[in-house]
Design a protein around this motif. Structure first.
Motif, mmCIF file in Angstrom:
data_model
loop_
_atom_site.group_PDB
_atom_site.id
_atom_site.type_symbol
_atom_site.label_atom_id
_atom_site.label_comp_id
_atom_site.label_asym_id
_atom_site.label_seq_id
_atom_site.Cartn_x
_atom_site.Cartn_y
_atom_site.Cartn_z
ATOM 1 N N TYR A 198 0.835 -1.200 0.000
ATOM 2 C CA TYR A 198 0.000 0.000 0.000
ATOM 3 C C TYR A 198 0.874 1.256 0.000
ATOM 4 O O TYR A 198 0.658 2.192 -0.781
ATOM 5 N N LYS A 199 1.878 1.274 0.884
ATOM 6 C CA LYS A 199 2.768 2.439 0.934
ATOM 7 C C LYS A 199 3.515 2.619 -0.378
ATOM 8 O O LYS A 199 3.664 3.735 -0.888
ATOM 9 N N ALA B 30 -5.924 2.970 -2.874
ATOM 10 C CA ALA B 30 -4.723 2.865 -3.714
ATOM 11 C C ALA B 30 -5.081 2.400 -5.117
ATOM 12 O O ALA B 30 -4.568 2.935 -6.119
ATOM 13 N N ALA B 31 -5.983 1.424 -5.223
ATOM 14 C CA ALA B 31 -6.384 0.949 -6.547
ATOM 15 C C ALA B 31 -7.087 2.048 -7.335
ATOM 16 O O ALA B 31 -6.844 2.227 -8.536
ATOM 17 N N ALA C 114 -0.768 -1.680 -6.091
ATOM 18 C CA ALA C 114 -2.084 -1.495 -5.477
ATOM 19 C C ALA C 114 -2.963 -2.727 -5.664
ATOM 20 O O ALA C 114 -3.666 -3.156 -4.732
ATOM 21 N N GLU C 115 -2.965 -3.294 -6.860
ATOM 22 C CA GLU C 115 -3.795 -4.480 -7.103
ATOM 23 C C GLU C 115 -3.296 -5.685 -6.307
ATOM 24 O O GLU C 115 -4.092 -6.489 -5.813
ATOM 25 N N SER C 116 -1.984 -5.816 -6.139
ATOM 26 C CA SER C 116 -1.439 -6.892 -5.300
ATOM 27 C C SER C 116 -1.860 -6.691 -3.846
ATOM 28 O O SER C 116 -2.218 -7.655 -3.143
ATOM 29 N N CYS C 117 -1.832 -5.450 -3.394
ATOM 30 C CA CYS C 117 -2.254 -5.135 -2.028
ATOM 31 C C CYS C 117 -3.716 -5.514 -1.814
ATOM 32 O O CYS C 117 -4.069 -6.164 -0.821
#
Length: 783
Positions: free
Chosen positions: A489-490, A532-533, A508-511
């Motif tokens: 995210y960061k 984030a996404a 973002a998508e991995s998060c």
């Protein structure tokens, strides 16, 4: 319809050409005009007369000795052309001033009419007319306009000026008990007005408190350019009226005044306004250095221009070293002391990390004690607590050693003088050598380093630290997935702020995928992932998906925190950015105002407020409300400088939008200066080699073209396009392509412009929704 008279056609042609920058450009445009040779010759003669040096050494105040009789005094109710005199406002050395109103029914307007003493002969009145034409061209928000003028039936000359309802600046400051920052802000407005006049070869010659009024809105207005002279004028036949307390030594000696004379008067005005309000310590000494330089007896020892003096005042306000501070052994200590003062937020951030680590350690110790006393904790839980406590203690030791290492005996600077970036880089290198057998502790320390890097605006270094920590957490196995998601995210937001949109979207998508899988995911975690996404997908032009993620994040945060919380403000701000990308400026303003209102209600959390102000300013610019946007950008820039200094990526973003505003106003030279300052901040902050930096270059290219610097404009356009190629920012690349294509078209290079314009249009049609203004337009501010 009756054809325009020869006079009307000549006047219209003169008006169209007189504002062109030089004689060659005027001649070229005149030859292309629809006019016969005789009319062209007449207009050219007028243009030559307009360019002639004006003998303002015989100014309005000095014309009176040529006039032999005194006209019958005018009374309230008398008419002067379209103006009806109403009442007396005052009388001085220049003449009598009366309030007047428009009386011809065209529109309502109140003005000030200055009746100059006695009557002049034809030559003097013609001279006054030429001066009046020059002074009427001074158009600036802090200069009282000259609207009209002429002579009364009795031959007495008069000027019609903007009526400013206000108090002299020194009296207003005393009545309002204005703090030093307000006094300097008002003087900055006066300096801006004087610089505007100097750029047009006009010197005021009589700057004093009574000629600077502060209006009901708290804005400074500079009056009475009636004794001004052109900077390239001839030696005067008679000396202009002046005020001895504010006049420069060369004026008092009878020499022709120049721009240095106005700088002297501004120094006296600064001295008067700040008397009794001098700040203590270094800032007070810096203020006196500025005053001393402006009041130098020799013109060549003063500031080179009003703009340089303004820059020193800005540096004073933001604790930057002023150029007026004397050179010598004491200057280095002064510069270092200011550096330490500016960097206190970053020191505080690092100290906060230590405090949080200590608090975390204490909490874990309490938890461990309770587990022991109840004898309910399993061996695995105790081992986990032990490892976490050890990690927290390692963080504390690491940060403490970081600062202790800045005070060595081998000639290094003491901690108070060591740049925070240097300390953090030293710590990062230390981590490369240590804790190889403790990946969890290394990952935690890298997380702390990345956060502090980000807090001081060093985004490139922050991204490197986050990536290293993510690799360590991913290698540790499933039990570290929660920590990995937090770091993703960061990293997503750090990359997004740098303009690395493809990489940011992937993070973002991995998060989000991890958060949706993990059983311990909280509502806050899920909101962060959707946020984030939404931000990263929006920058890739995937606007529909972006909006869904952002609205989902807002709903989650409202449910958890209510309507007034910094996390909610962040989502409103991000939705405003989405609306700008979607071509919906009204919605962008609504969302941005929500964010700003929440931010102002939370004064204890100012860190992100300059970003909210900048986004609101962008929305207002999209609505063509430039004055409102300008005030917000000034506030945002001051906050960014105060928090991060002059070498951070956050200041880069604010200055880029400020340059865009100046370009929208056609202030090309000012825009170039601002863009260069933005690029310098980006370079110092490590914010280069990315789409955000490249777009600043592209916009500076537009401003350079506006100045007429074709070579520099083309170089900047090419540099921006090279940086944006394959950078993962298709919309940014389209903006740069469209800007360069527009410039090539104006250069007559249509064949080169066509493929760039077509590529930009294809990208916008593919990514932007139907009806979006950018699908069919090029940059609106291109000259």
């Amino acid at each position: 319809m009756t054809a325009p008279s020869r006079y009307a056609r000549g006047k219209a042609l003169f008006d169209a050409l007189v504002e062109l920058p030089d004689a060659a450009t005027q001649w070229q445009a005149l030859q292309a005009a629809d006019a016969d040779d005789a009319l062209r010759n007449d207009v050219w003669a007028l243009l030559q007369a307009h360019r002639e040096t004006t003998r303002i050494g015989s100014p309005i105040a000095a014309v009176s000795h040529q006039w032999s009789t005194t006209p019958e005094p005018l009374q309230p109710g008398d008419r002067l052309g379209p103006w009806r005199l109403c009442s007396d406002l005052g009388e001085g050395g220049m003449g009598r001033v009366m309030r007047a109103e428009r009386a011809d029914g065209a529109y309502e307007q109140q003005v000030a009419v200055k009746l100059l003493r006695s009557r002049g002969d034809a030559g003097s009145l013609a001279h006054l007319t030429r001066e009046r034409q020059i002074l009427a061209g001074l158009r600036h928000p802090h200069i009282a306009r000259l609207f009209d003028g002429g002579s009364t039936p009795g031959g007495q000359p008069y000027l019609v000026m903007e009526l400013v309802d206000g108090e002299p600046i020194d009296r207003w400051c005393a009545q309002q008990a204005a703090p030093l920052t307000t006094r300097l802000a008002l003087l900055d407005q006066v300096c801006d007005a004087v610089a505007h006049a100097h750029a047009r070869l006009v010197v005021h010659c009589d700057i004093k408190p009574s000629n600077v009024l502060v209006d009901a809105e708290g804005q400074a207005r500079l009056l009475d350019f009636g004794i001004a002279r052109l900077t390239d004028g001839d030696t005067p036949d008679a000396h202009p009226a002046l005020t001895p307390a504010y006049a420069s030594p060369e004026q008092l000696a009878g020499a022709a005044p120049g721009t240095a004379s106005d700088i002297y008067s501004l120094g006296r005005l600064l001295q008067v306004l700040t008397h009794g309000h001098e700040p203590p310590g270094l800032r007070g000494r810096a203020l006196q250095a500025i005053i001393h330089k402006a009041l130098a007896a020799e013109p060549g020892e003063r500031y080179d221009s009003v703009g340089v003096m303004r820059a020193d005042l800005q540096r004073l306000l933001h604790d930057r070293p002023v150029h007026a501070w004397p050179a010598g052994p004491g200057r280095r200590g002064y510069v270092l002391a200011l550096a330490a003062r500016r960097q206190w937020p970053a020191w505080l951030a690092a100290a906060g990390a230590v405090a949080m680590a200590a608090a975390f350690t204490a909490g874990l110790a309490q938890q461990r004690d309770r587990a022991r006393s109840a004898e309910q904790a399993a061996l695995q839980q105790r081992e986990h607590a032990r490892r976490e406590a050890e990690a927290a203690q390692q963080i504390s030791r690491f940060v403490i050693r970081l600062f202790e290492g800045a005070d060595s005996e081998n000639g290094a600077l003491r901690a108070a003088d060591t740049p925070v970036r240097l300390l953090l880089d030293r710590g990062h290198a230390q981590l490369q050598r240590e804790l190889q057998d403790r990946p969890a502790q290394r990952a935690r320390l890298l997380d702390v380093l990345g956060t502090v890097y980000e807090n001081i605006g060093q985004l490139d270094a922050a991204a490197r630290a986050y990536r290293e920590a993510i690799a360590l957490e991913a290698a540790a196995g499933p039990e570290r997935r929660t920590q990995e998601a937090a770091l993703l995210y960061k990293l997503a937001f750090t990359l997004n702020r740098q303009g690395h949109y493809q990489a940011a979207a992937a993070a973002a998508e991995s998060c989000l995928a991890l958060r949706e899988q993990l059983a311990d995911t909280t509502a806050t975690d899920l909101a962060d992932a959707h946020n984030a996404a939404g931000m990263t997908l929006g920058n890739l032009g995937r606007l529909a998906a972006a909006r869904q993620h952002l609205e989902r994040a807002l709903a989650l945060r409202r449910a958890q925190f209510g309507d007034t919380h910094t996390q909610v403000a962040q989502l409103h701000n991000n939705l405003a950015l989405w609306a700008l990308m979607a071509g919906e400026p009204v919605e962008a303003e609504r969302q941005a105002r929500e964010a700003v209102a929440i931010g102002r209600a939370l004064p204890a959390l100012p860190g992100l407020h300059h970003r909210r102000l900048t986004v609101l300013a962008q929305a207002l610019m999209a609505l063509d409300r430039l004055d409102e946007a300008g005030l917000l950008l000034q506030e945002a820039a001051a906050m960014a400088r105060e928090r991060y200094g002059a070498d951070a990526t956050y200041l880069h973003r604010v200055l880029r939008e400020t340059g865009e505003l100046q370009a929208r106003r056609g202030q090309w030279a000012a825009a170039v200066v601002t863009y260069r300052e933005a690029l310098a901040a980006a370079e110092q902050g490590g914010d280069t080699g990315n789409p955000v930096h490249a777009l600043t270059l592209s916009r500076m290219a537009v401003a350079l073209a506006g100045m007429g610097d074709a070579r520099a404009a083309e170089a900047a356009h090419r540099q921006a396009l090279a940086a944006l190629k394959d950078a993962g920012d298709p919309l940014g690349e389209a903006e740069a392509q469209a800007a360069y294509a527009a410039w090539l078209q104006r250069q007559g290079r249509a064949a080169e412009a066509r493929p760039l314009r077509q590529a930009a249009a294809a990208t916008r049609e593919r990514l932007l929704p139907a009806g979006h203004p950018l699908r069919a337009t090029s940059p609106s501010n291109a000259p």
